[in-house]
Design an enzyme around this catalytic site. Sequence first.
Site, PDB file in Angstrom:
ATOM      1  N   HIS A 175       0.845  -1.208   0.000  1.00  0.00           N
ATOM      2  CA  HIS A 175       0.000   0.000   0.000  1.00  0.00           C
ATOM      3  C   HIS A 175       0.877   1.253   0.000  1.00  0.00           C
ATOM      4  O   HIS A 175       0.632   2.206  -0.755  1.00  0.00           O
ATOM      5  CB  HIS A 175      -0.865   0.060   1.267  1.00  0.00           C
ATOM      6  CG  HIS A 175      -1.920  -0.991   1.372  1.00  0.00           C
ATOM      7  ND1 HIS A 175      -2.103  -1.738   2.500  1.00  0.00           N
ATOM      8  CD2 HIS A 175      -2.877  -1.403   0.491  1.00  0.00           C
ATOM      9  CE1 HIS A 175      -3.128  -2.570   2.333  1.00  0.00           C
ATOM     10  NE2 HIS A 175      -3.602  -2.395   1.119  1.00  0.00           N
ATOM     11  N   LYS A 209     -18.534  -6.075   7.419  1.00  0.00           N
ATOM     12  CA  LYS A 209     -17.350  -6.900   7.640  1.00  0.00           C
ATOM     13  C   LYS A 209     -16.443  -6.256   8.682  1.00  0.00           C
ATOM     14  O   LYS A 209     -15.823  -5.225   8.411  1.00  0.00           O
ATOM     15  CB  LYS A 209     -16.604  -7.048   6.309  1.00  0.00           C
ATOM     16  CG  LYS A 209     -15.556  -8.116   6.349  1.00  0.00           C
ATOM     17  CD  LYS A 209     -14.879  -8.285   4.995  1.00  0.00           C
ATOM     18  CE  LYS A 209     -13.580  -9.066   5.149  1.00  0.00           C
ATOM     19  NZ  LYS A 209     -12.594  -8.719   4.150  1.00  0.00           N
ATOM     20  N   ARG A 259      -1.696  -6.034  -8.542  1.00  0.00           N
ATOM     21  CA  ARG A 259      -0.670  -6.995  -8.152  1.00  0.00           C
ATOM     22  C   ARG A 259      -0.482  -8.079  -9.193  1.00  0.00           C
ATOM     23  O   ARG A 259       0.610  -8.458  -9.533  1.00  0.00           O
ATOM     24  CB  ARG A 259      -1.043  -7.659  -6.827  1.00  0.00           C
ATOM     25  CG  ARG A 259      -0.775  -6.780  -5.656  1.00  0.00           C
ATOM     26  CD  ARG A 259      -1.458  -7.300  -4.435  1.00  0.00           C
ATOM     27  NE  ARG A 259      -2.885  -7.059  -4.542  1.00  0.00           N
ATOM     28  CZ  ARG A 259      -3.712  -7.038  -3.504  1.00  0.00           C
ATOM     29  NH1 ARG A 259      -3.257  -7.284  -2.308  1.00  0.00           N
ATOM     30  NH2 ARG A 259      -4.983  -6.786  -3.665  1.00  0.00           N
ATOM     31  N   SER A 275      -3.068  -7.629   2.785  1.00  0.00           N
ATOM     32  CA  SER A 275      -3.317  -7.525   4.222  1.00  0.00           C
ATOM     33  C   SER A 275      -3.731  -8.876   4.785  1.00  0.00           C
ATOM     34  O   SER A 275      -3.315  -9.256   5.880  1.00  0.00           O
ATOM     35  CB  SER A 275      -4.415  -6.496   4.496  1.00  0.00           C
ATOM     36  OG  SER A 275      -4.015  -5.226   4.075  1.00  0.00           O
TER      37      SER A 275
HETATM   38  P1  ADP Z   1      -5.831  -5.919   0.434  1.00  0.00           P
HETATM   39  O1  ADP Z   1      -6.759  -6.183   1.589  1.00  0.00           O
HETATM   40  O2  ADP Z   1      -6.014  -6.877  -0.718  1.00  0.00           O
HETATM   41  O3  ADP Z   1      -4.414  -5.744   0.810  1.00  0.00           O
HETATM   42  P2  ADP Z   1      -6.951  -3.222   0.144  1.00  0.00           P
HETATM   43  O4  ADP Z   1      -8.399  -3.158  -0.132  1.00  0.00           O
HETATM   44  O5  ADP Z   1      -6.518  -2.744   1.476  1.00  0.00           O
HETATM   45  O6  ADP Z   1      -6.376  -4.627  -0.218  1.00  0.00           O
HETATM   46  O7  ADP Z   1      -6.144  -2.481  -0.990  1.00  0.00           O
HETATM   47  C1  ADP Z   1      -6.264  -1.159  -1.332  1.00  0.00           C
HETATM   48  C2  ADP Z   1      -5.535  -0.910  -2.619  1.00  0.00           C
HETATM   49  O8  ADP Z   1      -4.169  -1.226  -2.479  1.00  0.00           O
HETATM   50  C3  ADP Z   1      -6.024  -1.719  -3.812  1.00  0.00           C
HETATM   51  O9  ADP Z   1      -5.907  -0.906  -4.959  1.00  0.00           O
HETATM   52  C4  ADP Z   1      -5.037  -2.830  -3.920  1.00  0.00           C
HETATM   53  O10 ADP Z   1      -4.940  -3.318  -5.229  1.00  0.00           O
HETATM   54  C5  ADP Z   1      -3.783  -2.107  -3.515  1.00  0.00           C
HETATM   55  N1  ADP Z   1      -2.796  -3.010  -2.988  1.00  0.00           N
HETATM   56  C6  ADP Z   1      -2.913  -3.800  -1.921  1.00  0.00           C
HETATM   57  N2  ADP Z   1      -1.770  -4.508  -1.734  1.00  0.00           N
HETATM   58  C7  ADP Z   1      -0.929  -4.139  -2.742  1.00  0.00           C
HETATM   59  C8  ADP Z   1       0.391  -4.525  -3.125  1.00  0.00           C
HETATM   60  N3  ADP Z   1       1.052  -5.442  -2.446  1.00  0.00           N
HETATM   61  N4  ADP Z   1       0.928  -3.922  -4.202  1.00  0.00           N
HETATM   62  C9  ADP Z   1       0.230  -3.017  -4.895  1.00  0.00           C
HETATM   63  N5  ADP Z   1      -1.019  -2.622  -4.606  1.00  0.00           N
HETATM   64  C10 ADP Z   1      -1.585  -3.170  -3.534  1.00  0.00           C
END
Ligand code: ADP
Length: 176
Positions: A27, A51, A100, A137
């Site tokens: 992130h 959730k 990703r 996450s």
């Molecule tokens: P997650 O729970 O899958 O980590 P989130 O809903 O918190 O995802 O993600 C928010 C944004 O950050 C989304 O656009 C997601 O694609 C992006 N994101 C999450 N992890 C990564 C990563 N490792 N690399 C690039 N973008 C990411």
Amino acid sequence: MVRSPIVSGTTRRAVCPGSFDPVTNGHLDIIGRTSRLYDEVIVAVLVNQAKAGLFSVDERLDMLREVTAGYPNVRVESFQGLLVDYCKAQGASVVVKGLRAISDFDYELQMAQMNTGLAGVETLFMATNPLYSFLSSSLVKDVAKWGGDVSAHVPDLVVVRLAARLRGPASGEPGA
Ligand code: ADP
């Protein structure tokens, strides 16, 4: 019909939305890179009543604010409801999302097309740094739950908060 884009003065403002439960280095990489492309970046934590996360929305906001404190043009907020309504209220015409893998693509494409159609909000996809392409996450929470070392994948303060939440004396069952 595709609506005309939102224009807000001369400030180029982007929204990075997500659950951030908790924030990972993946992130942060996207937020940091977006902050170099836009005048202002709003990191928007989705409040999902349906959730419960491992961390409350307030805890996620706290962690995000601490780890983005070094970026003067980044602010962190929460939102409920439609992302496009939030973007309009903030005068932001662009959503930036990290991609990703191909597995992210189908759903992200649907949402992006819906959001452009609904309100003229554009979505830009930023290719993940290959260092973080496997990182989510949920994976971090799974590994941390069983005592695995996640220090290479999340900021230090998140390592500490995960340990306190998942294995601290006051914790109950490990959360989602
Ligand atoms: P997650 O729970 O899958 O980590 P989130 O809903 O918190 O995802 O993600 C928010 C944004 O950050 C989304 O656009 C997601 O694609 C992006 N994101 C999450 N992890 C990564 C990563 N490792 N690399 C690039 N973008 C990411």
